[in-house]
Every structure is written in structure tokens, then in C-alpha cells.
Design an enzyme around this catalytic site. Sequence first.
Site, PDB file in Angstrom:
ATOM      1  N   HIS A 137      33.325  15.489  10.617  1.00 58.60           N
ATOM      2  CA  HIS A 137      31.883  15.270  10.746  1.00 58.60           C
ATOM      3  C   HIS A 137      31.403  16.154  11.890  1.00 58.60           C
ATOM      4  O   HIS A 137      32.166  16.447  12.817  1.00 58.60           O
ATOM      5  CB  HIS A 137      31.682  13.786  11.079  1.00 58.60           C
ATOM      6  CG  HIS A 137      30.277  13.316  11.177  1.00 58.60           C
ATOM      7  ND1 HIS A 137      29.455  13.606  12.239  1.00 58.60           N
ATOM      8  CD2 HIS A 137      29.546  12.525  10.349  1.00 58.60           C
ATOM      9  CE1 HIS A 137      28.274  13.023  12.050  1.00 58.60           C
ATOM     10  NE2 HIS A 137      28.305  12.355  10.920  1.00 58.60           N
ATOM     11  N   ASP A 214      38.683   9.863  15.519  1.00 59.22           N
ATOM     12  CA  ASP A 214      37.324   9.450  15.201  1.00 59.22           C
ATOM     13  C   ASP A 214      37.410   8.315  14.190  1.00 59.22           C
ATOM     14  O   ASP A 214      37.689   8.548  13.006  1.00 59.22           O
ATOM     15  CB  ASP A 214      36.543  10.644  14.618  1.00 59.22           C
ATOM     16  CG  ASP A 214      35.148  10.255  14.143  1.00 59.22           C
ATOM     17  OD1 ASP A 214      34.451  11.138  13.605  1.00 59.22           O
ATOM     18  OD2 ASP A 214      34.759   9.084  14.290  1.00 59.22           O
ATOM     19  N   GLN A 217      34.554   5.776  10.507  1.00 58.49           N
ATOM     20  CA  GLN A 217      34.668   5.261   9.145  1.00 58.49           C
ATOM     21  C   GLN A 217      35.864   4.348   8.950  1.00 58.49           C
ATOM     22  O   GLN A 217      35.990   3.712   7.909  1.00 58.49           O
ATOM     23  CB  GLN A 217      34.759   6.429   8.137  1.00 58.49           C
ATOM     24  CG  GLN A 217      33.541   7.333   8.118  1.00 58.49           C
ATOM     25  CD  GLN A 217      32.288   6.616   7.642  1.00 58.49           C
ATOM     26  OE1 GLN A 217      32.342   5.621   6.937  1.00 58.49           O
ATOM     27  NE2 GLN A 217      31.135   7.126   8.057  1.00 58.49           N
ATOM     28  N   LYS A 240      28.167   1.041  12.036  1.00 56.61           N
ATOM     29  CA  LYS A 240      28.963   1.249  10.833  1.00 56.61           C
ATOM     30  C   LYS A 240      29.925   0.098  10.580  1.00 56.61           C
ATOM     31  O   LYS A 240      30.585   0.058   9.538  1.00 56.61           O
ATOM     32  CB  LYS A 240      29.739   2.569  10.906  1.00 56.61           C
ATOM     33  CG  LYS A 240      28.769   3.750  10.940  1.00 56.61           C
ATOM     34  CD  LYS A 240      29.386   5.046  10.461  1.00 56.61           C
ATOM     35  CE  LYS A 240      28.518   6.164  10.984  1.00 56.61           C
ATOM     36  NZ  LYS A 240      28.087   7.207  10.293  1.00 56.61           N
TER      37      LYS A 240
END
Lengths: 420, 151
Positions: A137, A214, A217, A240
Site C-alpha cells: 500500500h 503492516d 489488513q 479497519k
Amino acid sequence: MVPLTTQTAAGQTRPALDPREVRKDFPILATSVRGRPLVYLDNAATTQKPQCVIDALVGYYSSLNANIHRGVHTLSQLATDRYEAVRETVRAFINAESTTEIVFARGATEAINLVASCLAQGRLKVGDEVVITAMEHHSNIVPWQMACAATGAVLRVAPINDAGEVIWDEYVALLNSRTRIVAVTHISNALGTVNPVARMTEAAHAAGALVLVDGAQSAPHLRVDVRALNCDFFVFSGHKVFGPTGIGVLYGRRELLEELPPYQGGGDMISYVTFERTTYNELPYKFEAGTPNIAGTIGLGAALDYVSAVGLDRIAAWETELLDYATVRMSGVDGVRIIGTAGEKASVLSFMLKGVHPHDIGTIMDGEGIAIRTGHHCAQPVMDRFGIPATARASLAFYNTKEEIDCLAEGVRKVFEVFS
Amino acid sequence: MTDLRELYQEVILDHNKRPRNYGALTDATHHAVGHNPLCGDRITVHLRVDDGIVTEVKFEGSGCAISTASASLMTEALKGRTLEDARRVFDTFHSLVTGKACPGGAAAELGKLAALSGVCDYPVRVKCATLAWHTFVAATQDKTPKVVSTE
């Protein structure tokens, strides 16, 4: 259908997650869009909030709001306790060793910027290397580009194959004695690929490099254990994982956070201030300048408690079943090409439809009440890698149902008919 | 609330599938490039203007159905008009797609362009519908290649 069961960590058997039941906890899922029931399939962009999170935010402002840390009055004390309790909730959620390793930030993006910026200030030198992958991302690309530009370090990119997986040998070949840090996504927001981050961390450490994962997600979809992963930094965003916007977490190993210079200066991150000299606060406060997003943090705590109560194992089991179902259904629709076909995937189903621009798919889906995302998903290099301008992306959460997938597939089939 | 059939109606789908006046233009007197970074639409508009009249107009590029159909419809609407007239049509069209004009009233002036009236209910797509026109306007502003962006 014979209900599946899942084993809890304690070895007890719980009934499988029933999305129709958990949906009742999320008020927005009952709304309509353009006269149709909302089918919310944009969870990689942001997730919906259970009532308990909404209540936590309202409750904080209704009865608890006060600035935290060093207040002498009751409300301040209560607010501080509630805020700091979330730090422990987060620690337990990702199995960090200590709350001194949990830094609150605005989100995963700010957390990555914090690490990149602080590393650039002390550790990164000319000729050093930073390794990322081709599926990142923008938030896990640009801060590193900026750090490299500021220090003369070099950015190296581990390529991905046509299925959207890191090519192991090429990743390892990039690691050398000049590699200072590897920054890699746990689960790709554009492709759904689940990366073998524990293995990647091991290889990076063997080369003497630090690792930032990261988890924007991954935190919502699978159980994260930062000590099992053995990563040096882990980031995720509250919004999220069914929490409010404006709050996120940086986990960093204590020894590393001790060494790094502070990120932003201001109130709270100090110990003693004079115009001649200022000393910094201890961890984790050294990295938390100014009044934080107190309400957001408390909301995050409520979200993580909720997710833990539902059970990440049950969540992962249902989502796996749902993604498998969605993949089969969508593969069966004429004209659909799925982008991101890694052996191990979670939540995300990016696709193209022959002869139809993703934005037209998105608008027509919107007309059916279906929320998907179209575009480059803040991953322009991924789009370039596959030679496409954009994809349409459905991304699942544990409150989605097979009926919603059927709506999506049927909608896409209709689009294809209309356009051909 | 616009039914989707009204946005993606036959005229739009037809002009997307078989865009009119698509291609390069030799002897162009004006051209400009426009792009919509948010969705990747990219358009080049070529004009031939003689004595202030648009005698020839073509477009190239790729993009969503709305931007392609709008560009195709635009080329049909522009041919034979004076530049001044063309600007007026753009203003009317712009009002239509941004919901500031009544579709009925505009239809007479706009002809087939009125097929895009449904865009006003999908604000995110307005830039797709107006990209070709903004590019046309940029092309008329001077004779050197220009690039416009919707952002």
C-alpha cells in the site's frame, strides 16, 4: 447445513460464527442505499462499528470526558484509567510483552511514518538499503521513499509473481549486509495475499535487518502474535478492526523504541522542559505528543474486546469459508478475471470484468446497494505490475453472508450482460 | 432518485461500445490531453477550427463508459458549431450533469447529450462526464498541447 465448530484457545468447542447473528450488533448494516438493503463489501477500506463501540464513544463524551495524564480531578483520573486500560487490551490482542511497547498513533499510516522518520534520523545512512515488496500500500512505500531521499539510503523492491505472491528466492536475494529494514504487508489490501511474514522476518534478521509488518489488513482477520512473528514493529489501524477512525497502533520492541529519537515534540512526550534543555518521557509516552484521540482509543478498546469476544479463530474460519465461496461464485461469472490468486489469501477479492471499466462496475453495484471499491486501492505499483488501470474490489468481514456474495455475483453478471 | 437504467441507458452504452469520431486527426489546429487521476480516464481531443467554426473533432484515449460516451457525444455535438456556441453548450451540459439545470429544459438544446442527465445523481462520476469537455476547452485556449487534470 451441519454447523461447523471451532476450537477456542482454551480447547472448548464453540459453535461456528453465524453472520446473521453478529450483523445485529452493527446498526448500519440495516440501512438501505438507493432503495436496496446495504450490501457492504468494502471492509478493506473501512469496517462498520458494533453498537458497543458507538456506545463507548458516546459514553466517553457523555460521562467521562477530561484530558488525561497528570490531572488531579476525578474525571481526569477516570479518563486516564480508561485510556491506559486500552493499552493493555492492545498488548494482549497482539501478545506484545509490555505496554511500553504499545504506541498510539492516528493509524497505520502515521505509525509507519513514525518508524521511517525516526530510523531516518539515526539509523539510516548513505548506501543503506530498505526492502519492501511490490504489493505494498502507498502507506508502506512513500514513508520509506521519503526516508531514503532524506538519508541517501536505497529502496529495493521484492517482486511478486502473477498470482500476487512474493517470489521467495528474489526476496532473499535482496537481503544483504546493507539491509537495515524490511517493511512488508501482512495481508495485501489490493490482492488479498497473506505473506509468510514469520519466515520473511527470520530471513531479514539473519541478514541483520529490522522488520516492520503492516498489519492494517491482518489485525481484523487473523490472530496476530507479534512475539511469534518475532517482528520488530507491527502497525494496525483502529477503523479497519471495527473501531473508530483516527486511532491506530505501533508496536515496537522496547529496546528499539528506547533507542529511537522521538517523532513529534510537545506536551506529554516530555519529562522536564526548560528553554535550555528538555528531557523526554519514558516509553511509550516519548512517542505520544499532545492530547491523544482519547475517545478513539477508548473506542478501539471496545472494538478489540468485541472482536476477542466473537473470537478471531471463529472469524477466520467463517471468512475463509466465505472467501472460498465468493471465489467460486465470481469465477463462474462470464467475463470475470480475479486479480490476486495467491495460495494463501484473506478477505479480498479484486476482479476485472471484460470490456467494463471498474468505475462503471462500481456505480452499477452502488445502484444495487452494493458497496465495493474501484480504483488503484492506494496500490498503484500493484496495478502497474498487472498492467491494469484499476480493479473492482470486494472485501469481506465476518458480518458478510453468502447471500450478499450471491448479490454481488448476480450484479456483476448483469453488468456484463448490459455492456456486451 | 435516478434509476440506473437512466444513467447507463442505450445511448450511453452504444457510444461507449462504438465511440464516434474516435482516432487521430491529421491537420488538427488544436489539441489537448485530459486525465482523471482518480479513475485513470485519459483523453486526447483533436480539433480542426476554421474561421472560428469547429469543422472536425476527434478523440482518443481510454476510460470508463461515462467518459467515453460523453466524449463521443461531445464530438457529434461540436461539429459545425462556432467556438462561442460550443462553450455555451458546455455550460448548459455542465449545469445538467451537476444537477443545476432541469433535464427537460436542457434537452432541446443538448439533444443526445441530455442522455447523461442521470450523472447528477452520481456526483463521483460527474468528472467522468465532463472530462472530454474540459479537455476541449483547454484545447481551444491556445494552440500548443495542453494537459488538464480533473484534480
